[in-house]
Scaffold this motif. Structure first.
Motif, PDB file in Angstrom:
ATOM      1  N   ARG A  90       0.832  -1.210   0.000  1.00  0.00           N
ATOM      2  CA  ARG A  90       0.000   0.000   0.000  1.00  0.00           C
ATOM      3  C   ARG A  90       0.866   1.261   0.000  1.00  0.00           C
ATOM      4  O   ARG A  90       0.534   2.257  -0.656  1.00  0.00           O
ATOM      5  CB  ARG A  90      -0.918   0.009   1.226  1.00  0.00           C
ATOM      6  N   GLN A  93       2.080   1.908  -3.470  1.00  0.00           N
ATOM      7  CA  GLN A  93       1.001   2.424  -4.328  1.00  0.00           C
ATOM      8  C   GLN A  93       0.781   3.922  -4.113  1.00  0.00           C
ATOM      9  O   GLN A  93       0.695   4.692  -5.074  1.00  0.00           O
ATOM     10  CB  GLN A  93      -0.292   1.649  -4.053  1.00  0.00           C
ATOM     11  N   LEU A 200       1.619   1.478 -10.787  1.00  0.00           N
ATOM     12  CA  LEU A 200       0.345   1.694 -10.108  1.00  0.00           C
ATOM     13  C   LEU A 200      -0.757   0.824 -10.709  1.00  0.00           C
ATOM     14  O   LEU A 200      -1.548   0.215  -9.977  1.00  0.00           O
ATOM     15  CB  LEU A 200      -0.031   3.174 -10.194  1.00  0.00           C
ATOM     16  N   SER A 203      -0.111  -2.856  -9.738  1.00  0.00           N
ATOM     17  CA  SER A 203       0.180  -3.138  -8.330  1.00  0.00           C
ATOM     18  C   SER A 203      -0.856  -4.002  -7.611  1.00  0.00           C
ATOM     19  O   SER A 203      -0.480  -4.737  -6.685  1.00  0.00           O
ATOM     20  CB  SER A 203       0.388  -1.827  -7.566  1.00  0.00           C
TER      21      SER A 203
END
Length: 534
Positions: A90, A93, A200, A203
């Motif tokens: 996370r 990202q 992104l 991901s």
């Protein structure tokens, strides 16, 4: 290759997440090509080199890099909290999103203030990614493959440097043809968005770090992820992966017991952790004082001072950063065989020789018409990067700081270490363009002396870590290991065997339960179909 690459999925994961590494190095080095574009100076109202008012320009160039490094240092600090709280995945990202926003602002800048703001925001994303990506790669790798896998961070870093240099070089010819467009400097900066956006988009497919999952008590998920990452055709029963999982689980339990008796600032609480923090921070700090980023960002200025004109400064800068690519690949294949300490010591010793020769040559031939002497100075700039920096230092430094900290403080330790990199860069990148203008070749003494001391530091303070699991490395800093994977005793091997047998029984029970459930559902469906027919 079997030891270096457990399976294609594991390799794909570490390479794909390293798209963020490419975006970071691209953003860190793009100023090197940008300051070679005449339209950049026109767009932002700055005087180019050799014209009145360049002292102001040199100050702004230093500021553009300084605020980016400051943002990166802050990004590292934020990562130390977010990587534990929300997970490595996370954090990567969100950092990619921040990097994209910053790059977009820089590319659209119409004045110096806007460009500075964009560089600051961009730096936040870069810092978080540089801290988190090698940490994530280390945690998804096997002990035998970690050197190769984390070196992908260095390889993709080299890719970013290379892309930024050659795009900048290609754009030069648009301006050279007579165009006054700002496209030659805006497009290369905007291109940083591409690798970050790809990361992104893909991901969600990346797995969570199995060690982070264990820290969250998501044991079954961590077990499944680890088996998938480390599945090996030569190990049909996943014995090694099950052994790793058992060691991780036992070590996390021990670390929690230790953590319960210490403060929240555990990174500085125990002697072993203080040594780790010192080693990690000083390794990254001192490596920057070799001058690698000075040359990467201000190579154009150096080559102009050494008599290069026209497109040659940009071409030489492009060739210089491109030469980092094969060196990082060599590091990936050999760092696990040779070891981290020998790599660091060989690289730093070679760099010291290059800096001594560079200082002597520039002191003698800078500002003269002696082309042979000036070309010799350029030769040592290239010898600095190939083979010494790219092969022995570039990827090795990230690998080392990502593996020396225990799991429960790895995000804090890695982030703190990376802050050393960016705090050093703030100093040398702000001072660089001003120093080259005022004290010229004498600035190399600022690089030469710290490099000499750095060799002594690595020799006495940095223990070897090759071949050990992340949990086993605790022993290298004088701490207890719950159960050894590297150099396990007979008693520990027996404990692993018992744990693996129990793990396999649990898997068999789950398989039986799933089969029974499937059979029951099928029978119910069959009965329902018969009922409909009746």
């Amino acid at each position: 290759m079997g030891k270096l690459i457990p399976n294609a999925f594991n390799l794909l994961v570490v390479i794909y997440v390293a798209l963020g590494s490419t975006a970071c190095s691209y953003g860190m080095a793009i100023i090197g090509g940008t300051i070679g574009q005449p339209s950049f100076y026109i767009s932002l109202g700055l005087a180019p080199a050799g014209e009145d008012g360049y002292a102001r320009t040199a100050g702004f160039i230093g500021a553009f890099n300084g605020v980016n490094c400051a943002g990166s240092a802050i990004g590292c600090a934020i990562c130390s909290y977010c990587a534990d709280k929300f997970g490595r995945k996370r954090t990567i990202q969100v950092a990619a999103i921040v990097l994209i926003v910053g790059a977009a602002i820089c590319a659209a800048s119409v004045n110096n203030g806007m460009f500075l703001a964009g560089r600051l925001i961009n730096g936040l994303g870069i810092g978080a990614l540089v801290a988190c990506i090698p940490m994530y790669q280390a945690e998804v790798s096997t002990p035998e493959s970690r050197g190769f896998m984390v070196s992908m961070h260095g390889v993709m870093f080299a890719m970013g440097y290379t892309l930024s240099a050659w795009l900048g070089f290609g754009m030069y010819f648009i301006t050279d043809s007579g165009s006054t467009s700002s496209f030659p400097w805006r497009f290369p900066i905007a291109f940083q968005i591409a690798p970050a956006l790809l990361l992104l988009i893909g991901s969600p497919w990346l797995p969570f770090s199995p060690r982070w999952l264990i820290m969250q008590n998501r044991f079954e998920e961590a077990h499944d992820v680890l088996i998938k990452l480390h599945r090996d055709k030569s190990d049909p029963h996943d014995t090694k992966a099950r052994t790793e999982f058992y060691q991780m689980k036992k070590q996390v339990e021990m670390d929690r017991q230790i953590k319960a008796t210490t403060s929240k600032f555990e990174l500085f609480k125990t002697p072993a952790n203080r040594r780790r923090a010192l080693v990690g921070f000083m390794l990254m700090w001192n490596n920057q004082f070799t001058g690698v980023l000075i040359i990467a960002n201000y190579g154009v200025i150096l080559y102009i001072a050494l008599g290069m004109t026209g497109y040659m400064p940009l071409l030489l800068s492009s060739l210089w950063v491109t030469s980092t690519f094969p060196g990082n690949i060599l590091c990936a294949f050999f760092v696990e065989k040779v070891g981290r300490r020998p790599f660091l010591l060989i690289g730093l010793s070679g760099i010291l020789v290059c800096l001594i020769c560079e200082t002597a040559l520039q002191a003698t031939f800078l500002g003269t018409t002696n082309k042979a002497g000036q070309n010799a100075a350029i030769f040592f700039i290239f010898l600095f990067i190939t083979p010494f920096w790219s092969t022995f230092i570039d990827a090795s430094q990230f690998l080392y700081v990502a593996e020396i900290f225990p799991t429960h403080i790895r995000s804090q330790g890695t982030s703190f270490s990376m802050m050393g990199l960016y705090l050093a860069d703030i100093i040398i990148l702000i001072a660089g363009p001003i120093a080259f203008e005022r004290i010229k070749w004498k600035f190399f003494f600022v690089l030469l002396v710290p490099t000499a001391f750095h060799i002594v530091f690595v020799y006495f303070m940095c223990p070897e870590t090759k071949g050990r699991s992340l949990e086993d490395i605790n022993a290298q800093f004088g701490e207890q290991v719950a159960i050894h994977y590297y150099g396990a005793t007979e008693k520990e091997k027996n404990e692993f065997e018992v744990a693996i047998e129990q793990d396999e029984k649990v898997d068999q029970t789950h398989e039986t339960d799933r089969a029974d459930f499937t059979k029951t559902v099928a029978e119910q469906t069959h009965v329902e179909e018969l009922s409909h027919k009746v």
